[in-house]
Design a protein around this motif. Structure first.
Motif, mmCIF file in Angstrom:
data_model
loop_
_atom_site.group_PDB
_atom_site.id
_atom_site.type_symbol
_atom_site.label_atom_id
_atom_site.label_comp_id
_atom_site.label_asym_id
_atom_site.label_seq_id
_atom_site.Cartn_x
_atom_site.Cartn_y
_atom_site.Cartn_z
ATOM 1 N N PRO A 45 45.101 -62.948 8.367
ATOM 2 C CA PRO A 45 44.238 -63.514 9.419
ATOM 3 C C PRO A 45 42.904 -62.787 9.567
ATOM 4 O O PRO A 45 41.869 -63.427 9.743
ATOM 5 N N VAL A 46 42.931 -61.456 9.493
ATOM 6 C CA VAL A 46 41.699 -60.682 9.683
ATOM 7 C C VAL A 46 40.710 -60.965 8.559
ATOM 8 O O VAL A 46 39.524 -61.224 8.799
ATOM 9 N N SER A 47 41.192 -60.919 7.332
ATOM 10 C CA SER A 47 40.327 -61.171 6.181
ATOM 11 C C SER A 47 39.807 -62.606 6.188
ATOM 12 O O SER A 47 38.614 -62.846 5.959
ATOM 13 N N ALA A 48 40.675 -63.568 6.482
ATOM 14 C CA ALA A 48 40.274 -64.972 6.512
ATOM 15 C C ALA A 48 39.233 -65.215 7.597
ATOM 16 O O ALA A 48 38.238 -65.917 7.367
ATOM 17 N N ALA A 49 39.446 -64.630 8.781
ATOM 18 C CA ALA A 49 38.503 -64.811 9.888
ATOM 19 C C ALA A 49 37.123 -64.270 9.525
ATOM 20 O O ALA A 49 36.096 -64.879 9.867
ATOM 21 N N ASN A 64 31.500 -65.280 8.126
ATOM 22 C CA ASN A 64 30.356 -65.086 7.223
ATOM 23 C C ASN A 64 29.854 -66.413 6.672
ATOM 24 O O ASN A 64 28.643 -66.625 6.532
ATOM 25 N N THR A 65 30.797 -67.301 6.347
ATOM 26 C CA THR A 65 30.436 -68.605 5.786
ATOM 27 C C THR A 65 29.673 -69.441 6.799
ATOM 28 O O THR A 65 28.645 -70.058 6.477
ATOM 29 N N VAL A 66 30.162 -69.481 8.032
ATOM 30 C CA VAL A 66 29.486 -70.254 9.086
ATOM 31 C C VAL A 66 28.081 -69.716 9.319
ATOM 32 O O VAL A 66 27.110 -70.488 9.397
ATOM 33 N N GLN A 67 27.948 -68.392 9.425
ATOM 34 C CA GLN A 67 26.634 -67.799 9.661
ATOM 35 C C GLN A 67 25.674 -68.070 8.506
ATOM 36 O O GLN A 67 24.488 -68.359 8.724
ATOM 37 N N THR A 68 26.193 -68.013 7.282
ATOM 38 C CA THR A 68 25.342 -68.263 6.106
ATOM 39 C C THR A 68 24.860 -69.705 6.082
ATOM 40 O O THR A 68 23.668 -69.977 5.836
ATOM 41 N N PHE A 84 33.381 -76.768 11.574
ATOM 42 C CA PHE A 84 33.057 -76.425 10.193
ATOM 43 C C PHE A 84 33.952 -75.287 9.691
ATOM 44 O O PHE A 84 34.474 -75.331 8.567
ATOM 45 N N GLY A 85 34.158 -74.279 10.531
ATOM 46 C CA GLY A 85 34.977 -73.131 10.134
ATOM 47 C C GLY A 85 36.415 -73.517 9.821
ATOM 48 O O GLY A 85 36.989 -73.073 8.824
ATOM 49 N N ASP A 86 37.015 -74.361 10.664
ATOM 50 C CA ASP A 86 38.385 -74.818 10.417
ATOM 51 C C ASP A 86 38.479 -75.590 9.106
ATOM 52 O O ASP A 86 39.455 -75.452 8.355
ATOM 53 N N SER A 87 37.472 -76.401 8.842
ATOM 54 C CA SER A 87 37.469 -77.195 7.607
ATOM 55 C C SER A 87 37.367 -76.304 6.378
ATOM 56 O O SER A 87 38.074 -76.506 5.384
ATOM 57 N N TYR A 107 45.188 -82.226 4.183
ATOM 58 C CA TYR A 107 44.091 -82.050 5.139
ATOM 59 C C TYR A 107 44.447 -82.634 6.504
ATOM 60 O O TYR A 107 44.147 -82.036 7.546
ATOM 61 N N ASN A 108 45.068 -83.803 6.509
ATOM 62 C CA ASN A 108 45.486 -84.406 7.782
ATOM 63 C C ASN A 108 46.542 -83.551 8.469
ATOM 64 O O ASN A 108 46.510 -83.358 9.691
ATOM 65 N N LEU A 109 47.479 -83.043 7.675
ATOM 66 C CA LEU A 109 48.570 -82.241 8.226
ATOM 67 C C LEU A 109 48.056 -80.936 8.828
ATOM 68 O O LEU A 109 48.374 -80.595 9.976
ATOM 69 N N CYS A 110 47.250 -80.217 8.075
ATOM 70 C CA CYS A 110 46.760 -78.914 8.540
ATOM 71 C C CYS A 110 45.827 -79.047 9.742
ATOM 72 O O CYS A 110 45.836 -78.204 10.637
ATOM 73 N N SER A 111 45.023 -80.093 9.770
ATOM 74 C CA SER A 111 44.081 -80.269 10.873
ATOM 75 C C SER A 111 44.789 -80.617 12.174
ATOM 76 O O SER A 111 44.240 -80.417 13.262
ATOM 77 N N GLN A 112 46.012 -81.131 12.085
ATOM 78 C CA GLN A 112 46.784 -81.452 13.281
ATOM 79 C C GLN A 112 47.482 -80.227 13.855
ATOM 80 O O GLN A 112 47.879 -80.217 15.016
ATOM 81 N N GLN A 113 47.643 -79.208 13.039
ATOM 82 C CA GLN A 113 48.324 -78.010 13.492
ATOM 83 C C GLN A 113 47.369 -77.104 14.251
ATOM 84 O O GLN A 113 46.157 -77.237 14.152
#
Length: 333
Positions: free
Chosen positions: A93-97, A102-106, A125-128, A259-265
């Motif tokens: 979780p820490v590494s992924a966050a 960084n991706t969102v800021q870039t 955007f970050g969740d995607s 994608y549908n499954l993960c976005s619902q969780q």
């Protein structure tokens, strides 16, 4: 083979139409993006996040927009994300966050997006991004499992195989490690290790997950496979379905469901091996239903029924709102 001029002309016209469509799209897309940016004040990624429905439509749109970008900075960012997936850095979780932040800021810097004004963009955007590259990371994990050969000298492999027997045949003790009894659960010979060559440890892991997590369902499907008239080889078909599931994830067809499954969780959780195993279980249960409905005269009809099954699954995966749910009840035969 006879020369068919009409078929040749048809193929030529399809090629021309496809080429012209791609050419026109490449020319018009930058202009359309510029026009929409001027009229809405939003970049393409923002429009997708705000306008596309949650799930596969939004995530597919973001993925396509990023992959089609001509920006050198965006391409460099994608290389960073791809490398992070290869290095398994989305696992904690820490590494992924940190990667997502960084991706969102870039992206906001590249696209001139003010985060104080467009706060919802950060999460959408970050969740995607987490789901897209979580899927990429999972594919690397699946590749490793598929490429890991079953090793009879490996105690973990052996234990998992023996547990498979115990889950499927709880009332019957296995006579010996190498035994003709393995044919009772659908292996080809006396030693199952030879049947895992094509899909490696992934094939065994799928069978084990099905038998361990849905023992009653797995044993009912096994009883169907032992039908005196319409039976099939449970384990062999199971490994074949591992190949089908893997192929659909590899070529991206399964992304709609995932994608549908993960976005619902909660918090748009990333794809995991658990998701792949459950997808496999769904395929096994549905294939068994189709097989028993078809009532084939012999196992020689396996190719036809499998082809029919794959076609129906792929057609469903083509739908934007596709989401497979495992229906547990299995009818007795």
């Amino acid at each position: 083979m006879l020369f068919n001029p009409l078929a040749c002309v048809s193929r030529l016209l399809k090629w021309i139409f496809s080429t012209v469509s791609v050419f026109l799209n490449n020319i018009s897309r930058p202009f359309v993006k510029w026009l929409l940016r001027k009229t809405t004040g939003l970049c393409e990624l923002q429009r997708i996040c705000y306008c596309e429905p949650n799930g596969a439509p939004r995530i597919h749109g973001i993925e396509k927009s990023l992959r089609n970008s001509k920006s050198v900075k965006v391409k460099t960012l994608l290389q960073y994300l791809d490398r992070a997936a290869i290095e398994n850095r989305f696992s904690t979780p820490v590494s992924a966050a940190k990667i997502i932040s960084n991706t969102v800021q870039t992206i906001c810097s590249i696209k001139n997006i003010r985060l104080d004004v467009h706060q919802p963009f950060t999460k959408l955007f970050g969740d995607s991004v987490s789901i897209i590259w979580g899927y990429c990371q999972l594919m690397h994990d699946l590749e490793k499992l598929k490429g890991t050969r079953y090793d009879a000298e490996n105690q973990e492999h052996e234990l998992k195989l023996l547990e498979l027997w115990d889950h499927l045949m709880p009332e019957r003790k296995l006579e010996s490690r190498v035994s003709n009894s393995w044919k009772n659960i659908g292996f080809q010979g006396d030693d199952p290790k030879t049947d895992f060559r094509g899909m490696g440890l992934l094939g065994l892991d799928n069978l084990s997950f099905f038998a361990h997590n849905y023992p009653d369902v797995a044993r009912q499907v096994l009883s169907h496979s032992n039908h005196p008239k319409h039976g099939y080889s449970f384990a062999i078909v199971g490994i074949n379905l591992t190949h089908l599931a893997y192929s659909m994830w590899k070529d991206g067809s399964a992304k709609t469901h995932v994608y549908n499954l993960c976005s619902q969780q909660q918090q748009g959780s990333s794809p995991s091996l658990l998701h792949f195993h459950r997808f496999y279980c769904y395929l096994f249960v549905e294939f068994d239903k189709l097989w028993m409905n078809e009532k084939p005269a012999s196992i020689m009809e396996f190719g036809r029924i499998r082809s029919q099954f794959e076609k129906s699954i792929r057609l469903f995966l083509f739908q934007r709102n596709c989401l497979f749910k495992l229906n547990i009840p299995i009818e007795h035969v």
